[in-house]
Design a protein around this motif. Structure first.
Motif, PDB file in Angstrom:
ATOM      1  N   GLN A  25       6.343   6.153  -1.314  1.00  0.00           N
ATOM      2  CA  GLN A  25       7.427   6.729  -0.532  1.00  0.00           C
ATOM      3  C   GLN A  25       7.066   6.812   0.945  1.00  0.00           C
ATOM      4  OE1 GLN A  25      10.467   7.511  -2.107  1.00  0.00           O
ATOM      5  NE2 GLN A  25      11.085   7.456   0.032  1.00  0.00           N
ATOM      6  N   ASP A  26       5.787   7.007   1.246  1.00  0.00           N
ATOM      7  CA  ASP A  26       5.367   7.063   2.645  1.00  0.00           C
ATOM      8  C   ASP A  26       5.665   5.742   3.350  1.00  0.00           C
ATOM      9  OD1 ASP A  26       3.850   8.359   4.898  1.00  0.00           O
ATOM     10  OD2 ASP A  26       2.540   6.628   4.549  1.00  0.00           O
ATOM     11  N   TYR A  27       5.437   4.638   2.641  1.00  0.00           N
ATOM     12  CA  TYR A  27       5.714   3.312   3.210  1.00  0.00           C
ATOM     13  C   TYR A  27       7.209   3.162   3.482  1.00  0.00           C
ATOM     14  CZ  TYR A  27       5.543  -1.782   3.747  1.00  0.00           C
ATOM     15  OH  TYR A  27       5.651  -3.057   4.230  1.00  0.00           O
ATOM     16  N   LEU A  28       8.040   3.565   2.521  1.00  0.00           N
ATOM     17  CA  LEU A  28       9.490   3.456   2.695  1.00  0.00           C
ATOM     18  C   LEU A  28       9.967   4.350   3.835  1.00  0.00           C
ATOM     19  CD1 LEU A  28      10.839   3.339  -0.973  1.00  0.00           C
ATOM     20  CD2 LEU A  28      10.354   1.446   0.578  1.00  0.00           C
ATOM     21  N   ASN A  29       9.329   5.505   3.991  1.00  0.00           N
ATOM     22  CA  ASN A  29       9.725   6.418   5.067  1.00  0.00           C
ATOM     23  C   ASN A  29       9.401   5.844   6.447  1.00  0.00           C
ATOM     24  OD1 ASN A  29      10.756   8.288   3.289  1.00  0.00           O
ATOM     25  ND2 ASN A  29       8.884   9.529   3.228  1.00  0.00           N
ATOM     26  N   GLN A  30       8.442   4.936   6.516  1.00  0.00           N
ATOM     27  CA  GLN A  30       8.174   4.229   7.778  1.00  0.00           C
ATOM     28  C   GLN A  30       9.150   3.063   7.956  1.00  0.00           C
ATOM     29  OE1 GLN A  30       3.881   3.444   8.787  1.00  0.00           O
ATOM     30  NE2 GLN A  30       3.555   4.169   6.693  1.00  0.00           N
ATOM     31  N   LEU A  31       9.436   2.397   6.848  1.00  0.00           N
ATOM     32  CA  LEU A  31      10.257   1.191   6.901  1.00  0.00           C
ATOM     33  C   LEU A  31      11.707   1.494   7.270  1.00  0.00           C
ATOM     34  CD1 LEU A  31       9.688  -1.792   6.456  1.00  0.00           C
ATOM     35  CD2 LEU A  31      10.392  -1.517   4.067  1.00  0.00           C
ATOM     36  N   GLY A  32      12.250   2.576   6.726  1.00  0.00           N
ATOM     37  CA  GLY A  32      13.651   2.905   6.969  1.00  0.00           C
ATOM     38  C   GLY A  32      13.997   3.058   8.446  1.00  0.00           C
ATOM     39  N   PRO A  33      13.307   3.932   9.182  1.00  0.00           N
ATOM     40  CA  PRO A  33      13.589   4.059  10.619  1.00  0.00           C
ATOM     41  C   PRO A  33      13.356   2.755  11.383  1.00  0.00           C
ATOM     42  CG  PRO A  33      12.338   5.952   9.842  1.00  0.00           C
ATOM     43  CD  PRO A  33      12.354   4.963   8.715  1.00  0.00           C
ATOM     44  N   ALA A  34      12.365   1.971  10.951  1.00  0.00           N
ATOM     45  CA  ALA A  34      12.100   0.696  11.622  1.00  0.00           C
ATOM     46  C   ALA A  34      13.305  -0.235  11.488  1.00  0.00           C
ATOM     47  CB  ALA A  34      10.854   0.037  11.022  1.00  0.00           C
ATOM     48  N   ILE A  35      13.904  -0.277  10.312  1.00  0.00           N
ATOM     49  CA  ILE A  35      15.092  -1.109  10.107  1.00  0.00           C
ATOM     50  C   ILE A  35      16.247  -0.592  10.952  1.00  0.00           C
ATOM     51  CG2 ILE A  35      16.808  -1.821   8.403  1.00  0.00           C
ATOM     52  CD1 ILE A  35      14.550  -1.639   6.293  1.00  0.00           C
ATOM     53  N   ASN A  36      16.424   0.721  10.961  1.00  0.00           N
ATOM     54  CA  ASN A  36      17.536   1.310  11.712  1.00  0.00           C
ATOM     55  C   ASN A  36      17.414   1.100  13.217  1.00  0.00           C
ATOM     56  OD1 ASN A  36      19.088   2.187   9.632  1.00  0.00           O
ATOM     57  ND2 ASN A  36      18.535   4.344   9.787  1.00  0.00           N
ATOM     58  N   SER A  37      16.198   0.840  13.692  1.00  0.00           N
ATOM     59  CA  SER A  37      16.025   0.619  15.130  1.00  0.00           C
ATOM     60  C   SER A  37      16.690  -0.676  15.581  1.00  0.00           C
ATOM     61  CB  SER A  37      14.531   0.564  15.470  1.00  0.00           C
ATOM     62  OG  SER A  37      13.955  -0.679  15.057  1.00  0.00           O
ATOM     63  N   GLY A  38      16.795  -1.643  14.653  1.00  0.00           N
ATOM     64  CA  GLY A  38      17.374  -2.934  15.000  1.00  0.00           C
ATOM     65  C   GLY A  38      16.417  -3.844  15.740  1.00  0.00           C
ATOM     66  N   GLY A  39      15.240  -3.327  16.109  1.00  0.00           N
ATOM     67  CA  GLY A  39      14.266  -4.124  16.842  1.00  0.00           C
ATOM     68  C   GLY A  39      13.332  -4.875  15.906  1.00  0.00           C
ATOM     69  N   PRO A  40      12.436  -5.693  16.461  1.00  0.00           N
ATOM     70  CA  PRO A  40      11.500  -6.439  15.621  1.00  0.00           C
ATOM     71  C   PRO A  40      10.551  -5.502  14.877  1.00  0.00           C
ATOM     72  CG  PRO A  40      10.890  -6.626  17.937  1.00  0.00           C
ATOM     73  CD  PRO A  40      12.220  -5.954  17.901  1.00  0.00           C
ATOM     74  N   ILE A  41      10.204  -5.899  13.661  1.00  0.00           N
ATOM     75  CA  ILE A  41       9.292  -5.120  12.816  1.00  0.00           C
ATOM     76  C   ILE A  41       8.041  -5.947  12.585  1.00  0.00           C
ATOM     77  CG2 ILE A  41       8.980  -4.004  10.577  1.00  0.00           C
ATOM     78  CD1 ILE A  41      12.016  -3.718  10.411  1.00  0.00           C
ATOM     79  N   PHE A  42       6.899  -5.330  12.748  1.00  0.00           N
ATOM     80  CA  PHE A  42       5.615  -6.010  12.551  1.00  0.00           C
ATOM     81  C   PHE A  42       4.951  -5.445  11.305  1.00  0.00           C
ATOM     82  CE2 PHE A  42       1.116  -6.833  13.186  1.00  0.00           C
ATOM     83  CZ  PHE A  42       1.112  -8.125  13.691  1.00  0.00           C
ATOM     84  N   LEU A  43       4.790  -6.292  10.273  1.00  0.00           N
ATOM     85  CA  LEU A  43       4.121  -5.897   9.038  1.00  0.00           C
ATOM     86  C   LEU A  43       2.741  -6.539   9.012  1.00  0.00           C
ATOM     87  CD1 LEU A  43       7.003  -6.401   6.408  1.00  0.00           C
ATOM     88  CD2 LEU A  43       6.396  -4.319   7.669  1.00  0.00           C
ATOM     89  N   TYR A  44       1.716  -5.727   8.765  1.00  0.00           N
ATOM     90  CA  TYR A  44       0.370  -6.289   8.703  1.00  0.00           C
ATOM     91  C   TYR A  44      -0.378  -5.686   7.517  1.00  0.00           C
ATOM     92  CZ  TYR A  44      -1.361  -1.906  10.795  1.00  0.00           C
ATOM     93  OH  TYR A  44      -1.683  -0.595  11.040  1.00  0.00           O
TER      94      TYR A  44
END
Length: 437
Positions: free
Chosen positions: A139-158
């Motif tokens: 759930q911690d991962y999803l809680n980071q991912l959700g706001p990142a998607i909502n930003s509309g900006g590029p997302i960097f996954l590493y």
């Protein structure tokens, strides 16, 4: 829902009679006698718009009948080129050999992209929970991912290889699995750019749509558009800066759209980021303006720049250490950086049991403990999210070949792990040698 309205005239379609005439001449020059009604299928224009052009071409002695019943007028007749038509067709082909689906105007395409872009700021926790419900993810991962998607900006996954960065990107794309309209081609500055790509755009057939869906009955729609699933496009280490510009097809004197143009309205994943031949900073600098303005500049063969929409969710994914990929200025332009962690032993077991169930392989606690002890703890191997799938694929292969009971055993664990980890060791050794060299 945005719909491409069926044009009632060539003027409304932003085409002219000369374009249709030249296209018909090139069709006949290329494939010989063709039925009048088939011109509409090839050019993706309603036949009612083509009929007057066909009749005008007959009157000018550019085409003549070559058979057919004549039922339905010109639509039921076969046409071929006259002597005069052959000369005119050669001139038309010399100007532009392209014929096929007629392009839509760039302004109409821009309106369509803006009208169909997904609303990233509408993603909520329940949406991610549903999209990731069948895989093991914290759930911690999803809680980071959700706001990142909502930003509309590029997302960097590493993160380490094999922990599901590509899978995460695919699940993000599932948030927008509804359809959208994509044109076969667009026209900019008198040039044709082919956008629809049957390898990348998955067509939704009308039969798959529910009753009452606006795209189910195409009678009122512009046939120059295709209804597809929102695109999810993956490019990897082969990506170069040149591939982000138009690809000029000299034989057709037309252009093929680059990946980011084909990805409009969907998700574009740049996998193995940092392994491209171009420097990461050069790559990102190429997209600073598009990411900020939602428009991209592309170059025609003449050197002229054209402006096209840039509206997709960009995801950059890498196995490399982010510190090796750019400086502080580089990372300021990436709004969210999210590490995709390796699973814990408990999470690894849940993944393993889930895949056993999917493959109908009986899970055995003792054989699983043997796997963990011998192939992880004793050798200090780190868990990877992809390992259960890879191990059990090989277990299934051995069961099938030897016609064994579909049950996990120590022997099957040994056979599968020798095949998997022995191969991985060779790949890792080769990578180390390349790095040292």
């Amino acid at each position: 829902m945005w719909l491409p309205k069926r044009p009632e005239s060539l003027e409304e379609a932003k085409l002219d009679a000369y374009y249709v005439e030249a296209s018909i001449l090139k069709i006949l020059n290329s494939q010989g006698p063709t039925r009048g009604g088939n011109f509409a299928d090839i050019l993706k224009i309603p036949y009612s718009l083509i009929e007057p052009v066909i009749q005008d071409m007959r009157d000018k002695d550019l085409i003549g009948t070559a058979g057919g019943s004549g039922i339905g007028g010109n639509a039921g007749l076969d046409f071929g080129l006259t002597v005069k038509g052959i000369e005119t067709a050669a001139t038309a082909a010399a100007r532009s050999p392209y014929f096929g689906p007629s392009p839509v105007d760039i302004l109409d395409y821009t309106v369509s992209v803006q009208s169909q872009k997904f609303q990233t700021n509408l993603v909520r926790k329940q949406h991610l929970d549903k999209a990731f419900s069948d895989i093991m993810i914290g759930q911690d991962y999803l809680n980071q991912l959700g706001p990142a998607i909502n930003s509309g900006g590029p997302i960097f996954l590493y993160g380490k290889p094999g922990n599901g960065k590509t899978t995460m990107s695919e699940r993000i794309a599932r948030l927008w699995r509804q359809g959208m309209f994509v044109p076969y081609a667009i026209q900019v500055a008198g040039e044709v750019i082919q956008v629809f790509d049957e390898k990348l755009h998955k067509v939704i057939p009308p039969d798959a749509l529910p009753d009452g869906h606006p795209a189910k009955d195409p009678k009122g729609l512009d046939p120059r558009w295709v209804y597809v699933l929102r695109p999810f496009i993956i490019v990897g280490g082969e990506l170069t800066l040149e591939m982000l510009d138009l690809n000029f097809r000299g034989g057709q004197r037309s252009y093929e759209a680059p990946f980011q143009l084909k990805a409009n309205g969907g998700v574009l994943l740049v996998d193995d980021f940092g392994r491209q031949k171009v420097k990461p900073t050069d790559f990102l600098n190429r997209w600073i303006y598009p990411l900020e303005k939602g428009m991209d500049f592309l170059s025609l063969a003449s050197g002229k720049k054209i402006e096209v929409p840039f509206e997709q969710l960009l995801i950059l994914s890498t196995n490399l250490d982010p510190r090796d990929l750019g400086d502080e200025a580089f990372w300021r332009r990436i709004r969210y950086m999210i590490e995709t962690p390796s699973p814990t032993e408990k999470e690894f077991k849940v993944i393993f049991q889930t895949i056993c169930a999917k493959k109908k392989i009986g899970f055995d606690e003792e054989a699983f403990s043997y796997l963990i002890t011998k192939y992880y703890r004793e050798v200090g191997r780190e868990f990877r999210s992809v390992h259960p799938r890879d191990i059990l694929n090989r277990v299934a292969d051995h069961i099938s070949y030897h016609t064994l009971p579909s049950q996990l055993t120590r022997d099957l664990v040994d056979s599968a792990c020798r095949a998997l980890f022995g191969g991985l060791a060779m790949v890792q050794d080769a990578a180390e040698m390349r790095k040292a060299g």
